[in-house]
Motif scaffolding. Structure first.
Motif, PDB file in Angstrom:
ATOM      1  N   SER A 181       1.834  -2.353  28.878  1.00  0.00           N
ATOM      2  CA  SER A 181       2.481  -3.653  28.759  1.00  0.00           C
ATOM      3  C   SER A 181       3.993  -3.522  28.937  1.00  0.00           C
ATOM      4  CB  SER A 181       2.174  -4.257  27.389  1.00  0.00           C
ATOM      5  OG  SER A 181       2.765  -3.455  26.365  1.00  0.00           O
ATOM      6  N   LEU A 182       4.673  -4.670  28.950  1.00  0.00           N
ATOM      7  CA  LEU A 182       6.137  -4.656  29.034  1.00  0.00           C
ATOM      8  C   LEU A 182       6.768  -3.886  27.887  1.00  0.00           C
ATOM      9  CD1 LEU A 182       7.005  -8.329  30.076  1.00  0.00           C
ATOM     10  CD2 LEU A 182       7.464  -6.267  31.415  1.00  0.00           C
ATOM     11  N   ASP A 183       6.130  -3.922  26.720  1.00  0.00           N
ATOM     12  CA  ASP A 183       6.697  -3.233  25.564  1.00  0.00           C
ATOM     13  C   ASP A 183       6.070  -1.858  25.334  1.00  0.00           C
ATOM     14  OD1 ASP A 183       4.350  -4.607  24.968  1.00  0.00           O
ATOM     15  OD2 ASP A 183       4.893  -5.022  22.894  1.00  0.00           O
ATOM     16  N   GLY A 184       5.514  -1.285  26.394  1.00  0.00           N
ATOM     17  CA  GLY A 184       5.077   0.091  26.344  1.00  0.00           C
ATOM     18  C   GLY A 184       3.804   0.363  25.581  1.00  0.00           C
ATOM     19  N   GLY A 220      -6.008  10.531  28.651  1.00  0.00           N
ATOM     20  CA  GLY A 220      -5.266   9.409  28.119  1.00  0.00           C
ATOM     21  C   GLY A 220      -3.776   9.694  28.063  1.00  0.00           C
ATOM     22  N   ALA A 221      -3.075   8.838  27.315  1.00  0.00           N
ATOM     23  CA  ALA A 221      -1.627   8.932  27.255  1.00  0.00           C
ATOM     24  C   ALA A 221      -1.158  10.275  26.694  1.00  0.00           C
ATOM     25  CB  ALA A 221      -1.077   7.793  26.408  1.00  0.00           C
ATOM     26  N   ARG A 222      -1.906  10.827  25.741  1.00  0.00           N
ATOM     27  CA  ARG A 222      -1.508  12.120  25.176  1.00  0.00           C
ATOM     28  C   ARG A 222      -1.620  13.224  26.208  1.00  0.00           C
ATOM     29  NH1 ARG A 222      -4.453  14.258  19.820  1.00  0.00           N
ATOM     30  NH2 ARG A 222      -6.212  14.329  21.273  1.00  0.00           N
ATOM     31  N   THR A 223      -2.676  13.191  27.018  1.00  0.00           N
ATOM     32  CA  THR A 223      -2.827  14.187  28.081  1.00  0.00           C
ATOM     33  C   THR A 223      -1.699  14.054  29.097  1.00  0.00           C
ATOM     34  OG1 THR A 223      -5.234  14.236  27.816  1.00  0.00           O
ATOM     35  CG2 THR A 223      -4.356  15.004  29.910  1.00  0.00           C
ATOM     36  N   GLY A 233       3.362  -6.436  21.343  1.00  0.00           N
ATOM     37  CA  GLY A 233       4.112  -6.504  20.095  1.00  0.00           C
ATOM     38  C   GLY A 233       3.827  -5.396  19.110  1.00  0.00           C
ATOM     39  N   SER A 234       2.676  -4.772  19.220  1.00  0.00           N
ATOM     40  CA  SER A 234       2.315  -3.648  18.358  1.00  0.00           C
ATOM     41  C   SER A 234       1.150  -2.947  19.023  1.00  0.00           C
ATOM     42  CB  SER A 234       1.920  -4.125  16.957  1.00  0.00           C
ATOM     43  OG  SER A 234       0.788  -4.978  17.027  1.00  0.00           O
ATOM     44  N   GLY A 235       0.716  -1.842  18.434  1.00  0.00           N
ATOM     45  CA  GLY A 235      -0.440  -1.159  18.997  1.00  0.00           C
ATOM     46  C   GLY A 235      -0.133   0.249  19.441  1.00  0.00           C
ATOM     47  N   VAL A 236      -0.968   0.761  20.325  1.00  0.00           N
ATOM     48  CA  VAL A 236      -0.900   2.154  20.749  1.00  0.00           C
ATOM     49  C   VAL A 236       0.194   2.332  21.798  1.00  0.00           C
ATOM     50  CG1 VAL A 236      -2.180   4.106  21.695  1.00  0.00           C
ATOM     51  CG2 VAL A 236      -3.366   2.374  20.309  1.00  0.00           C
ATOM     52  N   GLN A 237       1.084   3.271  21.548  1.00  0.00           N
ATOM     53  CA  GLN A 237       2.181   3.552  22.460  1.00  0.00           C
ATOM     54  C   GLN A 237       1.684   4.342  23.656  1.00  0.00           C
ATOM     55  OE1 GLN A 237       5.504   5.362  20.481  1.00  0.00           O
ATOM     56  NE2 GLN A 237       6.482   6.037  22.373  1.00  0.00           N
ATOM     57  N   GLY A 238       2.387   4.193  24.794  1.00  0.00           N
ATOM     58  CA  GLY A 238       2.050   4.945  25.999  1.00  0.00           C
ATOM     59  C   GLY A 238       2.519   6.381  25.903  1.00  0.00           C
ATOM     60  N   LEU A 239       3.465   6.751  26.738  1.00  0.00           N
ATOM     61  CA  LEU A 239       3.966   8.125  26.722  1.00  0.00           C
ATOM     62  C   LEU A 239       4.654   8.436  25.397  1.00  0.00           C
ATOM     63  CD1 LEU A 239       5.512   8.548  30.291  1.00  0.00           C
ATOM     64  CD2 LEU A 239       3.273   9.295  29.463  1.00  0.00           C
ATOM     65  N   SER A 240       4.482   9.663  24.943  1.00  0.00           N
ATOM     66  CA  SER A 240       5.135  10.130  23.725  1.00  0.00           C
ATOM     67  C   SER A 240       5.567  11.574  23.951  1.00  0.00           C
ATOM     68  CB  SER A 240       4.187  10.024  22.532  1.00  0.00           C
ATOM     69  OG  SER A 240       4.838  10.457  21.352  1.00  0.00           O
ATOM     70  N   LEU A 241       6.862  11.769  24.152  1.00  0.00           N
ATOM     71  CA  LEU A 241       7.428  13.086  24.420  1.00  0.00           C
ATOM     72  C   LEU A 241       8.260  13.541  23.229  1.00  0.00           C
ATOM     73  CD1 LEU A 241       8.572  12.505  28.121  1.00  0.00           C
ATOM     74  CD2 LEU A 241       6.428  13.522  27.326  1.00  0.00           C
ATOM     75  N   PRO A 242       8.586  14.818  23.137  1.00  0.00           N
ATOM     76  CA  PRO A 242       9.424  15.287  22.034  1.00  0.00           C
ATOM     77  C   PRO A 242      10.764  14.548  22.009  1.00  0.00           C
ATOM     78  CG  PRO A 242       8.429  17.145  23.165  1.00  0.00           C
ATOM     79  CD  PRO A 242       8.128  15.935  23.993  1.00  0.00           C
ATOM     80  N   PRO A 243      11.313  14.293  20.814  1.00  0.00           N
ATOM     81  CA  PRO A 243      12.580  13.554  20.728  1.00  0.00           C
ATOM     82  C   PRO A 243      13.727  14.319  21.365  1.00  0.00           C
ATOM     83  CG  PRO A 243      11.966  14.466  18.592  1.00  0.00           C
ATOM     84  CD  PRO A 243      10.805  14.670  19.487  1.00  0.00           C
ATOM     85  N   ILE A 244      14.674  13.566  21.895  1.00  0.00           N
ATOM     86  CA  ILE A 244      15.895  14.154  22.452  1.00  0.00           C
ATOM     87  C   ILE A 244      17.079  13.645  21.643  1.00  0.00           C
ATOM     88  CG2 ILE A 244      14.968  14.436  24.781  1.00  0.00           C
ATOM     89  CD1 ILE A 244      16.385  11.850  25.561  1.00  0.00           C
ATOM     90  N   SER A 245      18.157  14.424  21.624  1.00  0.00           N
ATOM     91  CA  SER A 245      19.312  14.066  20.813  1.00  0.00           C
ATOM     92  C   SER A 245      20.314  13.206  21.570  1.00  0.00           C
ATOM     93  CB  SER A 245      20.003  15.337  20.302  1.00  0.00           C
ATOM     94  OG  SER A 245      20.352  16.177  21.396  1.00  0.00           O
ATOM     95  N   THR A 246      20.386  13.399  22.891  1.00  0.00           N
ATOM     96  CA  THR A 246      21.351  12.645  23.694  1.00  0.00           C
ATOM     97  C   THR A 246      20.695  12.198  24.996  1.00  0.00           C
ATOM     98  OG1 THR A 246      22.158  14.699  24.705  1.00  0.00           O
ATOM     99  CG2 THR A 246      23.332  13.893  22.765  1.00  0.00           C
ATOM    100  N   LEU A 247      21.207  11.123  25.574  1.00  0.00           N
ATOM    101  CA  LEU A 247      20.587  10.547  26.763  1.00  0.00           C
ATOM    102  C   LEU A 247      20.736  11.417  28.003  1.00  0.00           C
ATOM    103  CD1 LEU A 247      21.378   6.748  26.403  1.00  0.00           C
ATOM    104  CD2 LEU A 247      19.157   7.883  26.247  1.00  0.00           C
ATOM    105  N   ASP A 248      21.648  12.372  27.973  1.00  0.00           N
ATOM    106  CA  ASP A 248      21.769  13.242  29.137  1.00  0.00           C
ATOM    107  C   ASP A 248      20.559  14.166  29.279  1.00  0.00           C
ATOM    108  OD1 ASP A 248      22.587  14.686  26.836  1.00  0.00           O
ATOM    109  OD2 ASP A 248      23.650  16.129  28.093  1.00  0.00           O
ATOM    110  N   LYS A 249      19.725  14.216  28.250  1.00  0.00           N
ATOM    111  CA  LYS A 249      18.496  15.015  28.314  1.00  0.00           C
ATOM    112  C   LYS A 249      17.292  14.159  28.724  1.00  0.00           C
ATOM    113  CE  LYS A 249      19.939  18.447  24.871  1.00  0.00           C
ATOM    114  NZ  LYS A 249      21.327  17.977  24.765  1.00  0.00           N
ATOM    115  N   ALA A 250      17.493  12.874  28.939  1.00  0.00           N
ATOM    116  CA  ALA A 250      16.399  11.988  29.345  1.00  0.00           C
ATOM    117  C   ALA A 250      15.981  12.269  30.785  1.00  0.00           C
ATOM    118  CB  ALA A 250      16.818  10.530  29.199  1.00  0.00           C
ATOM    119  N   LEU A 251      14.725  12.022  31.084  1.00  0.00           N
ATOM    120  CA  LEU A 251      14.254  12.110  32.460  1.00  0.00           C
ATOM    121  C   LEU A 251      14.710  10.864  33.211  1.00  0.00           C
ATOM    122  CD1 LEU A 251      10.581  13.320  31.839  1.00  0.00           C
ATOM    123  CD2 LEU A 251      12.539  14.711  32.552  1.00  0.00           C
TER     124      LEU A 251
END
Length: 248
Positions: A47-50, A178-181, A204-222
């Motif tokens: 969805s639009l909200d991931g 699925g999304a975890r794979t 508005g709520s529910g199961v999230q799509g992609l879930s990657l390890p947290p990053i500290s700064t946006l320069d590490k974003a894909l």
């Protein structure tokens, strides 16, 4: 969306695509992929909200008919479609090409601990290869092949899975669910391209799509180089090239 295309064989097991297919804006990168190494494409609809499902687990019809057609076209352009064991248990998918013309890919299930025992639709004896990827020895469902790959960080190594399939002659690989794979493969750097299909719906709520390890700064974003295509019924395809990053 354009018509589904089929490659022409030369009688020696190799397939050569017409130039028009190589230049296709959506499927060209798959058709023209380097045959000397695995080419891995991941697909996710949300969805639009991931969200990929409601809090109760309902996921059918988040994306429209055009997105489903696109998924079947992807299947027709690859050698293998891969899902995790959880997807088999939850959805019992067929993983076949039905909505468009095209060849049937091998069906691959990642089952690290050999927990799949009950009959399921992906095991249908229809001429397509059926492969179980696991971390060790054990019984295999009738008609399926078994491939063992090593664990890395407590899970089967995505790069090793892709290479094992490549050595079986399955060079173009679709990670469908699925999304975890999908998240594991992307986190491992084992995905060349992502097709993200966004539906014009807010859950508005529910199961999230992609879930990657947290990053500290946006320069590490894909920040993949991305092309956008609007499908006939309003869903939007983000075609993301993970091998080429934009500067942020």
């Amino acid at each position: 969306m354009g018509k589904t295309h089929r490659t022409e064989g030369d009688g020696r097991g190799e397939h050569h695509a017409p130039l028009a297919l190589v230049n296709d804006p959506i499927f060209g990168p798959i058709v023209g992929a380097d045959p000397q190494k695995p080419f891995v494409i991941a697909q996710l609809g949300q969805s639009l909200d991931g969200r990929i499902a409601t809090a109760s687990g309902e996921s059918r019809w988040i994306n429209g008919a055009s997105a489903l057609d696109h998924l079947h076209r992807l299947r027709a352009h690859v050698d293998a479609v891969v899902v995790g064991a959880t997807t088999i248990v939850a959805d019992d998918p067929r993983l076949t090409v039905r909505r468009v013309a095209g060849r049937q890919p091998a069906r691959v299930v990642i089952d690290p601990t050999g927990r799949l025992a009950a009959p399921a639709q992906w095991l249908a004896d229809d001429g397509a290869r059926r492969i179980v990827v696991r971390g060790g020895e054990g019984p295999v469902a009738t008609g399926a092949e078994a491939v063992a790959v090593p664990f890395a960080g407590g899970r089967l190594d995505p790069a090793a899975i892709a290479m094992a399939l490549f050595h079986l002659g399955l060079k173009k690989i679709l990670i469908e669910g699925g999304a975890r794979t999908l998240s594991h493969f992307i986190d491992a750097g084992a995905v060349d391209r992502v097709h993200m299909l966004i539906a014009p719906i807010i859950i508005g709520s529910g199961v999230q799509g992609l879930s990657l390890p947290p990053i500290s700064t946006l320069d590490k974003a894909l920040r993949p180089t991305t092309k956008v295509h609007v499908l006939d019924d309003g869903d939007v395809l983000f075609d993301c090239d993970l091998r080429h990053q934009r500067r942020g």
